[in-house]
Design an enzyme around this catalytic site. Structure first.
Site, short mmCIF file in Angstrom:
data_model
loop_
_atom_site.label_atom_id
_atom_site.label_comp_id
_atom_site.label_asym_id
_atom_site.label_seq_id
_atom_site.Cartn_x
_atom_site.Cartn_y
_atom_site.Cartn_z
N VAL A 98 -7.41 24.64 5.27
CA VAL A 98 -7.07 26.07 5.22
C VAL A 98 -8.18 26.90 5.86
O VAL A 98 -9.34 26.50 5.90
CB VAL A 98 -6.83 26.55 3.76
CG1 VAL A 98 -5.47 26.10 3.26
CG2 VAL A 98 -7.94 26.07 2.83
N TRP A 130 -13.46 13.91 -2.15
CA TRP A 130 -12.45 13.11 -2.87
C TRP A 130 -12.90 11.65 -2.96
O TRP A 130 -13.08 11.00 -1.94
CB TRP A 130 -11.10 13.18 -2.15
CG TRP A 130 -10.52 14.55 -2.19
CD1 TRP A 130 -9.78 15.09 -3.20
CD2 TRP A 130 -10.64 15.58 -1.19
NE1 TRP A 130 -9.44 16.39 -2.89
CE2 TRP A 130 -9.95 16.72 -1.67
CE3 TRP A 130 -11.27 15.66 0.05
CZ2 TRP A 130 -9.86 17.91 -0.95
CZ3 TRP A 130 -11.19 16.84 0.76
CH2 TRP A 130 -10.50 17.95 0.27
N GLN A 139 -1.28 17.17 -10.33
CA GLN A 139 -1.48 18.39 -9.54
C GLN A 139 -0.15 19.05 -9.22
O GLN A 139 0.90 18.40 -9.26
CB GLN A 139 -2.17 18.05 -8.21
CG GLN A 139 -3.65 17.80 -8.32
CD GLN A 139 -4.35 17.85 -6.97
OE1 GLN A 139 -3.72 17.73 -5.92
NE2 GLN A 139 -5.66 18.03 -7.00
N ALA A 199 -1.28 27.96 1.31
CA ALA A 199 -1.15 26.75 0.50
C ALA A 199 -2.06 26.89 -0.71
O ALA A 199 -3.02 27.67 -0.69
CB ALA A 199 -1.54 25.52 1.31
N HIS A 201 -4.87 13.80 -3.83
CA HIS A 201 -4.34 15.12 -4.11
C HIS A 201 -2.88 15.19 -3.64
O HIS A 201 -2.38 14.25 -3.02
CB HIS A 201 -5.19 16.23 -3.47
CG HIS A 201 -5.49 16.04 -2.00
ND1 HIS A 201 -6.26 16.90 -1.28
CD2 HIS A 201 -5.12 15.07 -1.12
CE1 HIS A 201 -6.35 16.49 -0.02
NE2 HIS A 201 -5.65 15.38 0.09
N ARG A 254 -8.31 9.30 -8.60
CA ARG A 254 -9.65 9.39 -7.99
C ARG A 254 -10.57 8.36 -8.60
O ARG A 254 -10.46 8.03 -9.77
CB ARG A 254 -10.21 10.80 -8.20
CG ARG A 254 -9.41 11.81 -7.40
CD ARG A 254 -9.92 13.20 -7.54
NE ARG A 254 -8.99 14.11 -6.88
CZ ARG A 254 -9.17 15.42 -6.80
NH1 ARG A 254 -10.26 15.95 -7.33
NH2 ARG A 254 -8.28 16.18 -6.19
N1 DAH Z 1 -6.14 19.51 -2.55
C1 DAH Z 1 -7.25 20.24 -3.10
C2 DAH Z 1 -7.95 19.39 -4.13
O1 DAH Z 1 -7.40 18.45 -4.60
C3 DAH Z 1 -6.77 21.53 -3.76
C4 DAH Z 1 -6.31 22.52 -2.74
C5 DAH Z 1 -7.19 23.44 -2.23
C6 DAH Z 1 -5.01 22.50 -2.28
C7 DAH Z 1 -6.80 24.38 -1.28
C8 DAH Z 1 -4.59 23.45 -1.34
C9 DAH Z 1 -5.52 24.38 -0.86
O2 DAH Z 1 -3.35 23.48 -0.87
O3 DAH Z 1 -5.08 25.28 0.06
O4 DAH Z 1 -9.06 19.67 -4.46
#
Ligand code: DAH
Length: 347
Positions: free
Chosen positions: A261, A158, A218, A315, A178, A204
């Site tokens: 995760v 990020w 998002q 998630a 995010h 970003r």
């Molecule tokens: N936050 C991640 C991104 O911005 C996307 C994401 C991936 C969210 C896996 C999640 C997850 O909740 O389990 O790239």
């Protein structure tokens, strides 16, 4: 009191002059009162006739009566002319109320908003609740609490815009990269069962190109409960993919890494353009990546005070512009926020 032809001539000159200047009915009435009213100048002359010697009375009387008739005629004519000009003005100003009005420009929802609403509707119908969080976030929620410590290589996933605010020699605030920090905020404030979706803008530090923007929308999802399994994640997201991209799409899950995760994965659908053969849209792979997901890391559950032996969760997070691009065949993400009406009007 005027009592001879001289002053009658004066009265006539003034009366005619002032009558010319009269332009409305009120002024006309004032003129009538001034010259022909009960105490009007000409009326007074006529009344004063009795005081005059007989022969003068005849002469002045004849003149005054003549003038009275003339002024009365002039008054009537002026009255008629005023009435006519009012009518003319009304005709001029007349509005045809039966004509159609000028068309009002019709607004519409931005393509991001349209897709966002469809996505949220889908999850709401499955029992998820919509919650929102701050766009300016603490490093703690955006990174630390999601198992992305400082100096960890995962931070490179990020590119961050930091807020110009220092505390203890560090910059602890940023524009969230995010919507995942809301996972932590929600879990800190509620107990399971949890079913939430979090829409919101993220930022970003990107050099923009057809697939990267410095601002994006998002939707995050989080479900925590007793007995939630990977099967629940797959069933929920497959259902979502079918509802947004059509029931014929094939869905596939593939391992991916996200620090918060375990296991982490990405959801893909088969390419709707080539049907899996491989083309420009799917980078010749036959598959298109839709979102990231996974089972909430037990360390995260423990950190917010949940018993990770009892509770599990899944998630997911997706970029709404990306989904809108796939749905509508939009080839450049920069079109979304460049405010070109020729683009926006197509949706
Ligand atoms: N936050 C991640 C991104 O911005 C996307 C994401 C991936 C969210 C896996 C999640 C997850 O909740 O389990 O790239």
């Amino acid at each position: 009191m005027p009592s001879d032809n001289e002053s009658l001539t004066q009265i006539e000159t003034q009366a005619r002059g002032q009558l010319d200047a009269v332009s409305d009915e009120d002024a006309l009435e004032r003129w009538r009162v001034a010259f022909l009213g009960r105490r009007g100048r000409l009326t007074l002359v006529l009344r004063g006739l009795t005081d005059l010697p007989v022969d003068e009375r005849k002469r002045v009387g004849a003149h005054a009566n003549h003038l009275k008739r003339e002024l009365e005629t002039a008054l009537q004519e002026k009255k008629a002319r005023l009435a006519q000009s009012i009518t003319e003005a009304l005709v001029e100003e007349r509005i045809d109320v039966t004509l159609p009005g000028p068309p009002l420009p019709r607004g519409r929802l931005h393509p991001t908003t349209q897709t966002l609403r469809d996505v949220l509707d889908c999850f709401v119908s499955m029992g998820f609740q919509v919650v929102e969080g701050p766009e300016i976030e603490w490093d703690h929620y955006n990174f630390e609490a999601l198992r992305i410590p400082k100096d960890h290589p995962a931070r490179d996933m990020w590119d961050t815009l930091w807020i110009d605010y220092e505390k203890d020699g560090e910059r602890p605030m940023l524009l969230r990269t995010h919507t995942s920090p809301m996972q932590i905020r929600v879990m800190e404030q509620t107990q399971p069962p949890i079913r939430v979706v979090v829409p919101g803008k993220c930022y970003r530090y990107e050099a923009t190109d057809p697939t990267h923007e410095w601002m994006l929308t998002q939707v995050e999802g989080l479900a925590v409960d007793e007995g939630i399994s990977l099967g629940d994640l797959k069933g929920t997201l497959a259902d979502f993919a079918h509802r947004i991209f059509g029931p014929d799409r094939k869905v596939a899950f593939r391992c991916d890494y996200f620090p918060f995760v375990e296991p982490g994965m990405e959801l893909r659908i088969d390419c709707f353009l080539c049907g899996g053969q491989g083309c420009r849209i799917c980078s010749r792979s036959g598959w298109i990546e839709i979102l990231g997901a996974g089972m909430v890391h037990p360390e995260i559950l423990e950190a917010v005070g949940y018993d990770s032996e009892r509770y599990t969760g899944f998630a997911f997070g997706m970029g709404i512009e990306r989904i809108a691009m796939l749905r509508h065949g939009i080839e450049d993400i920069r079109l979304f926020y460049s405010n070109d009406l020729r683009f926006l009007r197509q949706f």
